[in-house]
Scaffold this active site. Sequence first.
Site, mmCIF file in Angstrom:
data_model
loop_
_atom_site.group_PDB
_atom_site.id
_atom_site.type_symbol
_atom_site.label_atom_id
_atom_site.label_comp_id
_atom_site.label_asym_id
_atom_site.label_seq_id
_atom_site.Cartn_x
_atom_site.Cartn_y
_atom_site.Cartn_z
ATOM 1 N N GLY A 133 55.881 58.295 62.867
ATOM 2 C CA GLY A 133 56.452 56.838 62.898
ATOM 3 C C GLY A 133 56.249 55.992 64.423
ATOM 4 N N GLN A 134 55.499 54.527 63.543
ATOM 5 C CA GLN A 134 55.815 53.746 64.926
ATOM 6 C C GLN A 134 57.676 53.214 64.858
ATOM 7 O OE1 GLN A 134 53.705 49.009 66.545
ATOM 8 N NE2 GLN A 134 53.970 49.474 63.807
ATOM 9 N N ASP A 152 56.403 66.714 53.326
ATOM 10 C CA ASP A 152 55.202 66.306 52.169
ATOM 11 C C ASP A 152 56.517 65.511 51.337
ATOM 12 O OD1 ASP A 152 53.618 65.101 50.587
ATOM 13 O OD2 ASP A 152 52.287 66.655 50.906
ATOM 14 N N ILE A 153 56.116 63.487 51.584
ATOM 15 C CA ILE A 153 57.054 63.211 49.894
ATOM 16 C C ILE A 153 56.156 63.690 48.811
ATOM 17 C CG2 ILE A 153 58.418 61.719 52.125
ATOM 18 C CD1 ILE A 153 56.124 59.767 50.626
ATOM 19 N N ALA A 199 54.995 56.142 54.961
ATOM 20 C CA ALA A 199 54.397 55.404 54.021
ATOM 21 C C ALA A 199 52.829 55.664 54.058
ATOM 22 C CB ALA A 199 54.845 54.166 54.014
ATOM 23 N N THR A 218 50.005 53.539 55.439
ATOM 24 C CA THR A 218 49.735 52.352 55.611
ATOM 25 C C THR A 218 48.446 51.643 55.691
ATOM 26 O OG1 THR A 218 50.451 53.105 57.691
ATOM 27 C CG2 THR A 218 51.681 52.081 56.880
ATOM 28 N N TYR A 227 47.312 48.132 48.808
ATOM 29 C CA TYR A 227 48.400 48.347 49.672
ATOM 30 C C TYR A 227 50.038 47.737 49.287
ATOM 31 C CZ TYR A 227 51.849 47.774 53.175
ATOM 32 O OH TYR A 227 52.899 48.243 55.062
#
Length: 281
Positions: free
Chosen positions: A12-13, A38-39, A62, A64, A127
């Site tokens: 991710g970012q 995979d969480i 997350a 998002t 979210y």
Amino acid sequence: MSQKVLITGANGQLGKELVEVFSESGFDVYGFGRDKMDITNQEQVQDVINTIKPNIVLHSAAYTKVDLAESEPEQAFLINAYGTRNVAVVAEEVGAKFVYISTDYVFDGTSTEPYNEFSPTSPLGVYGKSKLAGEQFVRDFHSKFFIVRTSWVYGKHGANFVKTMLKLGEERKELSVVADQTGCPTYTLDLATAILELVATKKYGVYHISNSGSCSWFEFAKAIFEKSNLDVKVLPCTTADFPRPAARPTYSVFEHMSIRVNKIKPMRNWEEGLSSFLKTY
């Protein structure tokens, strides 16, 4: 012996930035995207973390998609709440320090004063509620945690507001940008560097980490074009002009009380961070 750090959401970012910053600082870095861990799969999380036995776990994975979460609440809670629980439980078992990346969306945005770390939370949408549930699981299941709330994140990796504006700035001469939402832009490099400093301590707790100062999306866009020497006319519009499925907090400015009282290095102003990013990008 270099310390082992395990990073979730490593594709991710922010995750990619954390991998780079911690690698450059001499840590033994293990980055995992969903393809490798995979969480939401408790057994898999257990196997991976027990095998590596990290000293630090940085949990940036997350769900998002703020608008999509309104129609996919179970998916949002599965990842942001139960996924976080899975990682926190095993991180506690191996004795690792734990960093959970949270969000300004835990607040409803009705305040007129900046939110400090002890301000009451009251998320508006799915979210924010799912991220707050993740915070609660961290508090419940881990003893050495840093909950890091951040906001308006941008950087060289992934899609973000700054990159979108730069792209649109090349294509158009005029843009309308929301002027009635105010917050704190955060450069991923500054955020990752602050996390690096934080985990070297035992100053556990909740932290608001963003660049200092605040602006509206409209002011942010204007600054992006000015600093990039792009001649684009930015017109202010309201949130109501662009209806979205999920409500956004209209005011989510952070007060950085924990950084100050715990004597952590304060973050530079958002305009400085933006200038620095644009120079390298």
